[in-house]
Design an enzyme around this catalytic site. Structure first.
Site, short mmCIF file in Angstrom:
data_model
loop_
_atom_site.label_atom_id
_atom_site.label_comp_id
_atom_site.label_asym_id
_atom_site.label_seq_id
_atom_site.Cartn_x
_atom_site.Cartn_y
_atom_site.Cartn_z
CG ASP A 9 -1.97 -1.07 1.20
OD1 ASP A 9 -2.37 -1.46 0.10
OD2 ASP A 9 -2.40 -1.51 2.28
CG ASP A 31 -6.88 -1.39 -1.31
OD1 ASP A 31 -7.18 -2.60 -1.41
OD2 ASP A 31 -5.91 -0.99 -0.65
#
EC number: 3.4.23.36
Length: 196
Positions: free
Chosen positions: A126, A144
């Site tokens: 991330d 995401d």
């Protein structure tokens, strides 16, 4: 039977292009951030006053949930995610609207992007971090974003389809009432003519 195979082939070929494109975009951005910036975990690059790029490995599920169970759960996450992707693919094949088809493609593409990370690296990379004053949104990645966008499209499609169905049902109900009244009038006229 042939038409079923044609539909499946057409659906598979269209969805495969969308899903593969989303997975490539996700994996390329992760690869670029990991390899070109040579960051170390915890370092941050300030982009704007509300956006940072950070180097983070997510060992849990979405937004870092359940990361403390990583040692026991990575295999469970992988298996569960693969089952969910297969089920979503089934729903996508059965979808009746363009909105649901596109929405499922985005969710599946994002899920596969994160699944590749978990399978190849043991965790999901991330790097996008939004914050405003004292509020800090959990760090996420493009996969995401694709999943979130897909869910938004599916929700919007559900409510717009539901509205169309309700309007069509009401219109059909009104038409049935008009037809019933017309039949009643015809029967009344028929009975009146018989009496004359």
């Amino acid at each position: 039977m042939i038409s079923l195979f044609k539909k499946l082939y057409f659906t598979f070929s269209r969805s495969s292009r969308i899903i593969i494109t989303l997975v490539i975009i996700d994996q390329l951005t992760k690869w670029w951030f990991i390899n070109n910036l040579r960051w170390k975990p915890g370092l941050m690059l300030k982009v704007t006053s509300i956006l940072n790029m950070v180097y983070t490995w997510n060992y849990g599920i979405s937004f870092g949930l359940m990361r403390e169970y990583y040692q026991y759960s990575n295999a469970i996450f992988l298996i569960t995610n693969m089952i969910i992707v297969c089920y979503l693919y089934h729903l996508m094949i059965c979808s009746k609207t363009i909105g649901s088809f596109v929405g499922y493609n985005f969710v599946i593409g994002g899920a596969i992007g994160n699944l590749i990370d978990r399978f190849c690296r043991g965790a999901v990379f991330d790097f996008i971090h939004f914050h405003y004053r004292n509020y800090s949104f959990p760090v996420f990645n493009l996969a995401d974003c694709f999943i979130t966008l897909g869910v938004i499209i599916l929700i919007e499609d559900y409510f717009s389809t539901k509205k169309v169905i309700e309007e069509t049902s009401k219109e059909n109900f009104d038409n049935l009432q008009i037809e019933a009244m017309a039949a009643k009038i015809r029967n009344t006229d028929h009975v009146s003519n018989d009496k004359i």
